[in-house]
Design an enzyme around this catalytic site. Structure first.
Site, PDB file in Angstrom:
ATOM      1  N   ASN A  69      21.929 -36.980  46.301  1.00 43.06           N
ATOM      2  CA  ASN A  69      20.532 -36.591  46.466  1.00 43.06           C
ATOM      3  C   ASN A  69      20.184 -35.261  45.815  1.00 43.06           C
ATOM      4  O   ASN A  69      19.009 -35.000  45.525  1.00 43.06           O
ATOM      5  CB  ASN A  69      20.155 -36.614  47.948  1.00 43.06           C
ATOM      6  CG  ASN A  69      19.997 -38.040  48.462  1.00 43.06           C
ATOM      7  OD1 ASN A  69      19.941 -38.980  47.677  1.00 43.06           O
ATOM      8  ND2 ASN A  69      19.934 -38.204  49.771  1.00 43.06           N
ATOM      9  N   HIS A 103      19.033 -29.810  60.753  1.00 40.36           N
ATOM     10  CA  HIS A 103      18.793 -31.225  61.069  1.00 40.36           C
ATOM     11  C   HIS A 103      20.108 -31.977  60.941  1.00 40.36           C
ATOM     12  O   HIS A 103      20.452 -32.502  59.886  1.00 40.36           O
ATOM     13  CB  HIS A 103      17.752 -31.792  60.097  1.00 40.36           C
ATOM     14  CG  HIS A 103      17.373 -33.213  60.386  1.00 40.36           C
ATOM     15  ND1 HIS A 103      16.971 -33.638  61.622  1.00 40.36           N
ATOM     16  CD2 HIS A 103      17.323 -34.302  59.583  1.00 40.36           C
ATOM     17  CE1 HIS A 103      16.690 -34.938  61.573  1.00 40.36           C
ATOM     18  NE2 HIS A 103      16.904 -35.361  60.339  1.00 40.36           N
TER      19      HIS A 103
END
Length: 314
Positions: free
Chosen positions: A96, A176
């Protein structure tokens, strides 16, 4: 004056975002971008054809050309490879990072004044990479994480306590991931402290389930990851910016000394208004909360070091 949102990535979250924007008539125009132009165009057309049923009137289009995102008020990024069963968010990092570099270049060249919301995992590192690659102002680049994590925490509490979720106030801070920090001391049920409503053992189980909330869904789906709740969370951020609502929302924001952290993105409460992240809210943390928050920050820093080993430009 007409408003425009561009969605980078036309997968499950991208499609859900576009539909929610339409239902809310949040802006006048939505552009769905994806390297697979057929998917972006097909989803845009499908959602547009639902407009007469749902009664909304916005312009929807799909594209694989970054020039079509020009003059966007908000850009929401979901582009990237989703997690598969057994994968951590961190496993996605190398893949990513390459994708987000292309996205950053496309935004910088075509819509550098946009308010940018990133949803791609691993969230804290990807949003930091996006800011580094693009060179855009940190207050206009933010990550969607804390709203989703808080929503999961509130939902699990509502199920355990048998109360409507709207009666629960709470916050989840930090990175997160598995070290996120649900905040029981900042959680109230109809104004009452959470400590009066639940025994500690049950609370610990709910906190752990919150931390593993995304993995639980991935395991159940087998193919794919969460998209309804992440999309709804991203829309809340976009709406606060578009309408200058100045909501206090937990987001992955750039810290420059706040909470004792410098030059790092992490989940904290912020005010989002027409100027982007207008203020970072520093709340008092107990010694235990501070310890957990620092542990979460360390996890983000460690993963950022891994990212810098992958790409020396970060």
């Amino acid at each position: 004056m007409s408003k425009k949102i561009s969605l980078i990535g036309a997968g499950q979250i991208g499609g859900t975002l576009a539909h929610l924007i339409g239902l809310k008539e949040l802006v006048d125009e939505v552009v769905m971008f994806d390297v697979a132009s057929g998917i972006a165009k097909g989803k845009a057309l499908d959602i547009a054809q639902s407009s007469s049923v749902d009664g909304f009137n916005i312009k929807l289009s799909g594209t694989d050309n970054y020039e079509d995102i020009k003059n966007s008020d908000v850009i929401i990024i979901t582009a990237g490879v989703p997690r598969k069963p057994g994968m951590t968010r961190d496993d996605l990092l190398g893949i990513n990072l390459k994708i987000i570099k292309e996205v950053a270049d496309g935004i910088k060249a075509n819509s550098p004044k946009s308010f940018i919301i990133c949803i791609t995992n691993p969230l804290d590192i990807i949003v930091m990479a996006l800011q580094k690659y693009s060179g855009l102002e940190p207050n206009k680049i933010v990550g969607m994480a804390g709203i989703l994590d808080t929503s999961r925490f509130r939902y699990f509490l509502s199920q355990e306590l048998k109360v409507p979720v709207k009666e629960i106030e709470s916050l989840v801070l930090g990175g997160h991931g598995d070290t996120m920090v649900p905040m029981p001391n900042y959680t109230k049920i109809n104004g009452k402290p959470l400590s009066e409503m639940i025994e500690n053992k049950k609370l610990e189980l709910i906190i752990e389930r919150t931390r593993k909330g995304g993995a639980e869904i991935i395991k159940l789906l087998e193919k794919g990851s969460a998209f309804y709740a992440p999309a709804a969370s991203g829309i809340e951020m976009a709406e606060s910016y578009i309408k200058n609502l100045k909501k206090m929302l937990p987001c992955a924001a750039y810290l420059n000394g706040e909470y004792g952290v410098k030059n790092l993105y992490a989940g904290v409460p912020v005010i989002i208004g027409k100027d982007g992240v207008e203020k970072i809210i520093e709340i008092d943390l107990s010694s235990q909360e501070k310890e957990q928050f620092n542990l979460s920050i360390k996890a983000v820093k460690d993963l950022y070091e891994v990212a810098k080993n992958i790409d020396k430009n970060l």
